[in-house]
Enzyme design. Structure first.
Site, PDB file in Angstrom:
ATOM      1  N   SER A 124       0.610  -1.206  -0.073  1.00  8.97           N
ATOM      2  CA  SER A 124      -0.501   0.053  -0.313  1.00  8.97           C
ATOM      3  C   SER A 124       0.694   1.448   0.252  1.00  8.97           C
ATOM      4  CB  SER A 124      -0.878   0.017   0.975  1.00  8.97           C
ATOM      5  OG  SER A 124      -1.459   1.511   1.564  1.00  8.97           O
ATOM      6  N   TYR A 148      -1.124  -1.550  10.912  1.00  9.48           N
ATOM      7  CA  TYR A 148      -1.694  -1.943   9.013  1.00  9.48           C
ATOM      8  C   TYR A 148      -0.562  -1.607   8.191  1.00  9.48           C
ATOM      9  CZ  TYR A 148      -3.724  -1.856   4.978  1.00  9.48           C
ATOM     10  OH  TYR A 148      -3.715  -2.295   3.527  1.00  9.48           O
ATOM     11  N   LYS A 152       2.700  -4.029   6.991  1.00  7.66           N
ATOM     12  CA  LYS A 152       2.423  -4.489   4.943  1.00  7.66           C
ATOM     13  C   LYS A 152       4.496  -3.911   4.914  1.00  7.66           C
ATOM     14  CE  LYS A 152      -1.569  -4.376   3.398  1.00  7.66           C
ATOM     15  NZ  LYS A 152      -1.633  -6.371   2.513  1.00  7.66           N
TER      16      LYS A 152
END
Ligand code: NAD
Ligand code: UD1
Length: 338
Positions: A124, A148, A152
């Site tokens: 992302s 989050y 990643k």
């Protein structure tokens, strides 16, 4: 190619499956349906006019995954499975690290035992943190600003080490900007559980009457109309990027990260206006406070994707809005309405 797709029943997974099947690839889907429905896969089968196998497996179950791989013998893995709600990741960090990091390690362990070493990972733009310059290119420093984003970045680092550990191992991390839109049939699309966090599903659910109005988070940014700017990318363009990345894996013998965006920023009000024109619906708005942690502007330098993958976005914001509206108006309650 034989491609194992984790998280294939989800929003980006279903659209990518259609593109893979349309290009003649064979797929096996692995999903635990924690944020999706098997109905979505039924619709993909119908649209593609082809059948494929899907297994209900949690990717943290290395044994089951290994068995599935030994049977299917994938030449590549596309790894969508993961949790993606930023706010939830702050409240439940361990759940996020378990799903996204342990899950990815489990998948790589299964691949080491049973499959080829070609890997595509859903990353992302959030890995860049606040911009030191814009547009973000892949050389921009990375910095996680929530669990989050950390999950990643951790997986990207693990993939880098994994690629160094064995010759012939290739992993591409696609750093998505803001995926929106749906397949033009209106049969598959984004179906968030509960109240959505992202802008486009909020617009679409307001248009269909599921939400009373759209809250615009911040209208005093130093931007053309004062609202936040993002790089929205049509999910079918994103799906094509995965097929292009599969082709590129053949020439790539290491880890690489590639931005997937259009390179163009659009403000909240610009997106709402286009949606109103495409759908012929009025979206009631309320201008409210800025959302904590939001950035003013986020958009990609997408030239690396064009150079290495020979891919660039083709669908414009009209298509993004039109296709979202077709999906939402045909499926006001998402897949659960079936
Ligand atoms: P999604 O939630 O619709 O799809 C994810 C799928 O993974 C779901 O079908 C879910 O059931 C499955 N899943 C989750 N945990 C699993 C597990 N442990 N085992 C097996 N299956 C599991 O999300 P999406 O929007 O399609 O996103 C796909 C990927 O792309 C995610 O990794 C997400 O972090 C990443 N991503 C998404 C966006 C976005 O805005 N949608 C942006 C950047 C990156
Ligand atoms: C979110 C995630 C990010 C992820 C990205 C793509 C957060 C904090 N960040 O970011 O990690 O990579 O999605 O999936 O969740 N907006 C409104 N009203 C709404 C919803 C959003 O005005 O109801 C505005 C936001 O303030 C922002 C823009 O719309 O300016 C886009 O928001 P959103 O869709 O949540 O995406 P990101 O903020 O880019």
């Amino acid at each position: 190619m034989k491609v194992l797709v984790t998280g294939g029943a989800g929003y980006i997974g279903t659209h990518t499956l259609l593109e893979l099947l349309g290009c003649g690839h064979d797929v096996l889907v692995v999903d635990n349906y924690s944020n999706s429905s098997p109905i979505a896969l039924q619709r993909v089968r119908k649209l593609a006019g082809r059948d494929f196998e899907s297994l209900q497996i949690d990717i943290r179950d290395t044994e089951q995954l290994t068995e599935a791989m030994l049977e299917f013998q994938p030449q590549a893995v596309i790894h969508f499975a993961g949790l993606k709600a930023v706010g939830e990741s702050v409240e439940q960090p361990l759940r996020y690290y378990s799903n996204n990091v342990d899950g990815s390690i489990s998948l790589l362990l299964a691949m080491d035992k049973a499959a080829g070493h070609n890997f595509i990972f859903s990353s992302s733009a959030t890995v860049y943190g606040a911009p030191q310059y814009l547009p973000y290119d892949e050389k921009h420093p990375v910095k996680a600003v929530n669990p989050y984003g950390s999950s990643k970045l951790m997986v990207e680092e693990i993939l880098g080490d994994w690629c160094k550990s064995a010759p012939g191992t290739a992993a591409i991390s696609l750093r998505y900007f803001n995926p929106v839109g749906a397949h033009t049939s209106g049969e598959i699309g984004e179906d968030p559980q509960g109240i959505p966090n992202n802008l486009m599903p909020c617009i679409a659910q307001t248009a269909v009457g599921r939400l009373p109005q759209l809250k615009v988070f911040g209208s005093d940014y130093d931007k053309r109309d004062g609202t936040g700017e993002r790089d929205y990318i049509h999910v079918m363009d994103l799906a094509r990027a995965h097929v292009a990345a599969l082709d590129y894996l053949e020439q790539c013998n290491s880890f690489d990260a590639i931005n997937i965006g259009t390179g163009k920023g659009l403000t909240v009000l610009e997106l709402v206006k286009t949606f109103e024109q495409s759908s012929q619906q009025v979206i009631p708005l309320e201008l409210v406070e800025r959302r904590a942690g939001d950035l003013v502007s986020v958009y990609a330098d997408a030239s690396k994707a064009s150079r290495l993958l020979n891919w660039s976005a083709e669908l414009d914001v009209d298509a993004m809005c039109r296709d979202t509206w077709r999906w939402q108006s045909q499926n006001p309650q998402g897949y659960s309405g079936e």
